[in-house]
Design an enzyme around this catalytic site. Structure first.
Site, short mmCIF file in Angstrom:
data_model
loop_
_atom_site.label_atom_id
_atom_site.label_comp_id
_atom_site.label_asym_id
_atom_site.label_seq_id
_atom_site.Cartn_x
_atom_site.Cartn_y
_atom_site.Cartn_z
CG HIS A 14 -59.64 -96.10 -17.81
ND1 HIS A 14 -59.50 -95.42 -18.92
CD2 HIS A 14 -60.49 -95.45 -17.25
CE1 HIS A 14 -60.41 -94.39 -18.84
NE2 HIS A 14 -60.88 -94.28 -17.66
CB ALA A 15 -57.41 -92.82 -14.21
CG HIS A 69 -61.55 -87.36 -12.90
ND1 HIS A 69 -62.53 -86.84 -13.55
CD2 HIS A 69 -61.65 -88.60 -12.67
CE1 HIS A 69 -63.42 -87.76 -13.53
NE2 HIS A 69 -63.09 -88.95 -13.36
CD GLU A 70 -59.46 -91.24 -11.46
OE1 GLU A 70 -60.11 -91.83 -10.61
OE2 GLU A 70 -59.84 -91.21 -12.77
CG HIS A 75 -63.96 -90.30 -8.44
ND1 HIS A 75 -65.32 -90.13 -8.61
CD2 HIS A 75 -63.15 -90.62 -9.70
CE1 HIS A 75 -65.30 -90.12 -9.92
NE2 HIS A 75 -64.05 -90.29 -10.66
CD GLU A 117 -66.90 -90.07 -13.00
OE1 GLU A 117 -65.75 -89.63 -13.08
OE2 GLU A 117 -66.99 -91.32 -12.63
CG HIS A 129 -65.53 -95.83 -19.85
ND1 HIS A 129 -64.49 -95.38 -20.29
CD2 HIS A 129 -65.69 -95.16 -18.30
CE1 HIS A 129 -63.94 -94.46 -19.44
NE2 HIS A 129 -64.64 -94.43 -18.51
CE1 TYR A 162 -66.42 -90.39 -16.39
CE2 TYR A 162 -67.31 -91.95 -17.67
CZ TYR A 162 -66.65 -91.74 -16.73
OH TYR A 162 -65.96 -92.77 -16.04
#
Ligand code: X8Z
Ligand code: ZN
Length: 614
Positions: free
Chosen positions: A355-356, A385-386, A389, A413, A513, A523
Site C-alpha cells: 500500500h503506497a 499523491h505521495e 506528502h 491527503e 486502512h 480522504y
C-alpha cells in the site's frame, strides 16, 4: 514517533492537527483536603519547558522508530515484525506518558501555540493504550500482526497463488462476473483471521482514550480539527449533503450501464450495485469501468494507461515526471537520498507493505515513498499523491517538532491530488504524452472519467470511519462488525456483496486502512478540499475557462502561494492555512459542484425516466 509516515501503521502517529485551545476534560483528581495546600498552578514558562522537553524526546525516539518501521514495511519477516512491535510498544508508552503529563497544565491560560501543542499531545495518539508496559506490548503485537497479515495475504485462484495486486488486476480488467466474484471473495478470505485481534485492539485503545479523558477513540479522532468533536461531525454531514446529489446521479447512470453490460440476472436495474462490478477491489474508485459507462460521442480519444506503457515509462520515470511538476511550481528538486532510499518498485524476493505511503524518516530532508508502482494512469495519479506528502513534509520542516504536520489530516491527503487535478490534456500535450488536445466536445468524456474516481469515492471516504466510530463507541460489537459494515456500504455507497457473506467474514479487514489503523475521514475531506484548492489556484492563475481544463503546470506565482500554506504546517488553526491559499476559512463542496456541473446536467438527462436510488 509522530507522523513517521503517512498512510502506514499509524498507532504511534500523533494525529495531524491540533486545536486552538485545550478542550475541557473531566476532573480526574479529587479536590485536595482543606488542610493541605493545593499544589501551585504551573506557570506558562513551565508549560513551555515541558513542551520543549517533550518535543526533544519525541524527535529523538522517532529517529530510531521510523527506521525500524521502514525496514519492517519494506522487508516483512518474523524478525522485523518483532522489532516493529517492540518499537511500537515503546512509542505508545512514550506518547501516553506525555499525554498524561499534559493534565498538569489543564486550566493554565496558555498562549495559542503552547495550547495547540498540548492538545496534539493529548488527542493525537491514533491508537492509544492505557498506562503500562504489558498492555502496550500486547497492543503493539496486535497492530503489527494486523498489518502484516494484510500485507502478506494470498489466495489460490485457478491454480495460481495471487496476492492483492494479482487479485486486483482481475477486478480491474475482467468483465466476467464469475471471475470477478471469485477474486473479490478470494481477497476477503484474508481478513477473518484479523477479527479477534481487531476486537481486542478496540478494547485496549478505548481504555487508553478514557485514561486521557475522552469517551472513546472516536471522540479522540474527531478532536483533531480545531473545533469540538460534535461540531466536526456536523461539518462532515454538511459537506456530504453538498455532494450527495451528484453521487446519486452518478450511481443511477452507472447502474443502468452495468445492467446493459451484464443483464438483469447479474446487475438488476434497481437496488444496490454489485460491488465486484465496479473495477476496484473496494468499489471506491470506478475509473476502470470507463469503457462501459463513458460518453461515446465525447470520448477524449486517448488512454493514459496505454500511452504510459507504449512510451516505455518505467517506475522511475513515473516518479521523475511527478517531481518535474512540483519543480515547475518552484519547489526544489527531491534530494538524492529520495532516489537512493525510496522503494518504488515491488521487490520480487520478499514481502513488503505494497500500500503506497510517503515517509519523512528524520523529520528534515530524508523523505521517501514506498510504492509497488504499476505503469498505469491510476498509479501516475498515486505518484503525485505521495509526492504531495513529501513536499508538504519538506515545506514545514522548519516548524517546531509538534507543528511538523498537516494543518489537518485532510490537507495532507489533498496536496498531491490537487496538483494531479492539473494533469489535463493540455498538460499531457505539453510534456509530450499526447499529440493533440481533444476539443471541447470531449469535455463530457473527460468529466465522466474524473467523476468515476472523484465522485464515486466520496461515500466510501465517509463510511469507513462511520463504521469505526460505531465500533469505538461500542454501538457495534464484534458479532455485528460485518453486518454494520455492509449496512453502511449499502446506505452510503449503494453497493452490495456479490453473494451472501460467510458467518466469519470480517470484510472491513480487507481494506488496508482498517488493519493499518489509518483514519479515513482525511480522504473524504481531501476529496472535497482538493477541488477548493484547484479552483482557488486557477483563479490566481487568471483562468477563465472550465475548471477541468485548467492546469497550473509551470505557474510559479501559484506555487509560491501554495508553498506559503504548506510552510505553516500545523502551527496555526487549519482555517488560517486554508485562508492563506484560498482566501476562505471554510471547507466547502461548491468547487467540486462547479467542476462537475456540466456532467450533472448530462447525468440528469440520462437518468430521466430511470428509477434512481436503491
Ligand atoms: O491510501 C491512500 C494513499 C496513501 S495515503 C495511497 N489513499 C486512499 C486509499 O487508497 O484508500 C489515497 C486515496 C484513498
Ligand atoms: Zn496519502
Amino acid at each position: 514517533m509522530k507522523k513517521l509516515l503517512l498512510c502506514g501503521s499509524a498507532v504511534l502517529a500523533l494525529a495531524l492537527s491540533s486545536c486552538s485551545s485545550v478542550a475541557p476534560v473531566p476532573e480526574t483528581i479529587a479536590a485536595a483536603p482543606a488542610t493541605v495546600a493545593a499544589p501551585a498552578k504551573p506557570t506558562v514558562d513551565e508549560a513551555r519547558a515541558f513542551l520543549a522537553a517533550a518535543e526533544k524526546e519525541m524527535a529523538e525516539f522517532s529517529q530510531r522508530a521510523s527506521r525500524i518501521a521502514w525496514v519492517q514495511a519494506t522487508y516483512i519477516n518474523d524478525d522485523t515484525d518483532w522489532l516493529a512491535a517492540r518499537s511500537g510498544s515503546e512509542g505508545v508508552q512514550l506518547a501516553v506518558r506525555l499525554a498524561n503529563e499534559t493534565k498538569r497544565f489543564e486550566g493554565v491560560d496558555l498562549p495559542q501555540d503552547l495550547a495547540r501543542k498540548m492538545q496534539t499531545l493529548r488527542a493525537g495518539i491514533t491508537i492509544p493504550a492505557p498506562t503500562g508496559a504489558a498492555v502496550a506490548d500486547e497492543l503493539a503485537t496486535i497492530t503489527t500482526r494486523l498489518e502484516s497479515t494484510y500485507a502478506t495475504g494470498k489466495f489460490d485462484l485457478d491454480g495460481q497463488t495471487l496476492d492483492l495486486d494479482g487479485l486486483s488486476d482481475i477486478i480491474e480488467s475482467s468483465r466476467d462476473p464469475n471471475k470477478l466474484k471469485a477474486a473479490w471473495e478470494g481477497w476477503r478470505t484474508v481478513s477473518p483471521a484479523m477479527k479477534g485481534d481487531y476486537a481486542r485492539m478496540v478494547e485496549i485503545a478505548n481504555e487508553g482514550a478514557r485514561e486521557l479523558g475522552f469517551a472513546n477513540v472516536a471522540e479522540m479522532w474527531l478532536s483533531n480539527y480545531d473545533m469540538p468533536p460534535e461540531a466536526m461531525e456536523a461539518e462532515v454531514e454538511r459537506l456530504w449533503s453538498q455532494v450527495e446529489p451528484l453521487y446519486k446521479e452518478l450511481h443511477c447512470h452507472v447502474r443502468a450501464k452495468l445492467n446493459e453490460t451484464h443483464g438483469d440476472a447479474i446487475q438488476p436495474k434497481t437496488g444496490p450495485i454489485r460491488a465486484d462490478l465496479l473495477g476496484n477491489m473496494w468499489a471506491q474508485t470506478w475509473g476502470n469501468i470507463y469503457p462501459l459507462v463513458g460518453v461515446k460521442a465525447s470520448d477524449p480519444g486517448y488512454d493514459l494507461s496505454k500511452i504510459l506503457v507504449s512510451r516505455k515509462y518505467d517506475e522511475e520515470k513515473m516518479v521523475r515526471t511527478g517531481e518535474a511538476f512540483f519543480s515547475s511550481l518552484g519547489f526544489a528538486p527531491l534530494p538524492d537520498t529520495f532516489w537512493k532510499r525510496s522503494m518504488i518498485k515491488k521487490p520480487a524476493d520478499r514481502e513488503v507493505v505494497c500500500h503506497a505511503s510517503a515517509w519523512n524518516i528524520d523529520d528534515e530532508d530524508d523523505v521517501r515513498i514506498k510504492m509497488c508502482t504499476q505503469i498505469n494512469a491510476e498509479d501516475f495519479q498515486t505518484v503525485h499523491h505521495e509526492l504531495g506528502h513529501n513536499y508538504y513534509q519538506r515545506a514545514y520542516n522548519k516548524q517546531d517538532y509538534l507543528f511538523r504536520t498537516g494543518a489537518h489530516d485532510g490537507f495532507h491527503e489533498a496536496i498531491g491530488d490537487f496538483v494531479a487535478l492539473s494533469i489535463t490534456p493540455e498538460y499531457l500535450k505539453e510534456i509530450g504524452l499526447i499529440n493533440k488536445v481533444p476539443p471541447a466536445s470531449a469535455d463530457l468524456g473527460l468529466l465522466m472519467n474524473q467523476a468515476l474516481d472523484k465522485i464515486a469515492f466520496l461515500p466510501f471516504g465517509l463510511m469507513v470511519d462511520k463504521w469505526r466510530w460505531e465500533v469505538f463507541r461500542g454501538e457495534v460489537t464484534p458479532a455485528g462488525y460485518n453486518d454494520a459494515w455492509w449496512k453502511l456500504r449499502q446506505q452510503y455507497q449503494g453497493v452490495a456483496p456479490p453473494g451472501p457473506r460467510p458467518a466469519d467474514a470480517f470484510d472491513p479487514g480487507a481494506k488496508y486502512h482498517i488493519p493499518g489503523n489509518t483514519p479515513y475521514l482525511r480522504y473524504f475531506l481531501s476529496f472535497v478540499m482538493q477541488f477548493q484548492f484547484h479552483k482557488a489556484a486557477c483563479e490566481q492563475a487568471g483562468w477563465t475557462g472550465p475548471l477541468h481544463r485548467c492546469s497550473i503546470y509551470g505557474n510559479k506565482e501559484v506555487g509560491q502561494r501554495f508553498n506559503a500554506m504548506l510552510e505553516m504546517g500545523a502551527s496555526k488553526p487549519w482555517p488560517d492555512a486554508l485562508e492563506a491559499f484560498t482566501g476562505t476559512r471554510e471547507m466547502d463542496g461548491s468547487a467540486i459542484e462547479e467542476y462537475f456541473a456540466p456532467l450533472m446536467v448530462y447525468l440528469k438527462q440520462q437518468n430521466a425516466g430511470r428509477q434512481c436510488g436503491w
